[in-house]
Write an enzyme that holds these catalytic residues in place. Structure first.
Site, PDB file in Angstrom:
ATOM      1  N   GLN A  61       2.732   6.729  -8.225  1.00 38.98           N
ATOM      2  CA  GLN A  61       1.531   6.892  -7.704  1.00 38.98           C
ATOM      3  C   GLN A  61       0.764   5.615  -7.149  1.00 38.98           C
ATOM      4  O   GLN A  61       1.597   4.579  -7.688  1.00 38.98           O
ATOM      5  CB  GLN A  61       0.489   7.623  -8.744  1.00 38.98           C
ATOM      6  CG  GLN A  61       0.397   7.098  -9.986  1.00 38.98           C
ATOM      7  CD  GLN A  61      -0.873   6.017 -10.079  1.00 38.98           C
ATOM      8  OE1 GLN A  61      -0.866   5.523 -11.435  1.00 38.98           O
ATOM      9  NE2 GLN A  61      -1.780   5.870  -9.325  1.00 38.98           N
ATOM     10  N   CYS A  62      -0.133   5.567  -6.301  1.00 35.64           N
ATOM     11  CA  CYS A  62      -0.725   4.674  -5.647  1.00 35.64           C
ATOM     12  C   CYS A  62      -2.208   4.942  -5.676  1.00 35.64           C
ATOM     13  O   CYS A  62      -2.604   5.748  -6.288  1.00 35.64           O
ATOM     14  CB  CYS A  62       0.052   3.925  -4.549  1.00 35.64           C
ATOM     15  SG  CYS A  62      -0.134   5.133  -3.117  1.00 35.64           S
ATOM     16  N   ARG A  63      -2.886   4.242  -4.738  1.00 33.09           N
ATOM     17  CA  ARG A  63      -4.205   4.343  -4.394  1.00 33.09           C
ATOM     18  C   ARG A  63      -4.116   5.892  -3.451  1.00 33.09           C
ATOM     19  O   ARG A  63      -5.102   6.754  -3.737  1.00 33.09           O
ATOM     20  CB  ARG A  63      -4.689   3.386  -3.533  1.00 33.09           C
ATOM     21  CG  ARG A  63      -6.331   3.798  -3.073  1.00 33.09           C
ATOM     22  CD  ARG A  63      -6.960   2.377  -2.474  1.00 33.09           C
ATOM     23  NE  ARG A  63      -8.035   2.664  -1.993  1.00 33.09           N
ATOM     24  CZ  ARG A  63      -8.540   3.131  -0.577  1.00 33.09           C
ATOM     25  NH1 ARG A  63      -7.564   3.268   0.186  1.00 33.09           N
ATOM     26  NH2 ARG A  63      -9.726   3.215  -0.457  1.00 33.09           N
ATOM     27  N   GLY A  65      -1.243   7.410  -1.721  1.00 34.22           N
ATOM     28  CA  GLY A  65       0.044   8.340  -1.725  1.00 34.22           C
ATOM     29  C   GLY A  65       0.948   7.766  -0.760  1.00 34.22           C
ATOM     30  O   GLY A  65       2.140   7.968  -0.665  1.00 34.22           O
ATOM     31  N   MET A  90      -4.831   7.815  -6.429  1.00 32.79           N
ATOM     32  CA  MET A  90      -5.774   7.703  -7.163  1.00 32.79           C
ATOM     33  C   MET A  90      -7.119   8.169  -6.483  1.00 32.79           C
ATOM     34  O   MET A  90      -8.097   8.762  -7.360  1.00 32.79           O
ATOM     35  CB  MET A  90      -6.164   6.363  -7.535  1.00 32.79           C
ATOM     36  CG  MET A  90      -5.084   5.556  -8.387  1.00 32.79           C
ATOM     37  SD  MET A  90      -5.001   6.332 -10.048  1.00 32.79           S
ATOM     38  CE  MET A  90      -6.286   5.555 -10.830  1.00 32.79           C
TER      39      MET A  90
END
Length: 104
Positions: A61-63, A65, A90
């Site tokens: 995961q990241c901010r 995708g 996120m």
């Protein structure tokens, strides 16, 4: 590329399922808000790939995708087949699961 929604991730967390969560954002982003995953910034994902489990599901995961998708593409080139991208990252988590979570 396999994806998982934030709703599906929340269900896995609530059920206590065995999986690894990798956060590929930068330190300052992780300090602002995180889901408790292991921090391996995208820039170091190949160097740190030994920390990633090959024997159970791994959710990256990241901010939003995008960086997690880039990480998965790199890792799949190294033979990983158990990776799932957190769709929307996120931002989706804050919108759908935890509106109190700070995002930028």
């Amino acid at each position: 590329m396999k994806e998982i929604t934030v709703q599906e991730l929340k269900e896995k967390m609530d059920a206590g399922e065995d999986f690894q969560l990798i956060d590929v954002r930068e330190d300052f982003e992780y300090e602002m808000s995180n889901l408790g995953g292991e921090l391996i910034p995208l820039s170091g994902i190949m160097i740190e790939s030994g920390k990633i489990d090959k024997n159970k599901p791994v959710i990256v995961q990241c901010r939003s995708g995008k960086r997690s998708a880039a990480a998965i593409m790199q890792l799949e080139g190294q033979g990983f087949t158990n990776l799932y991208n957190l769709k929307g990252g996120m931002l989706a988590w804050a919108e759908e699961i935890d509106p109190e979570m700070p995002v930028y």
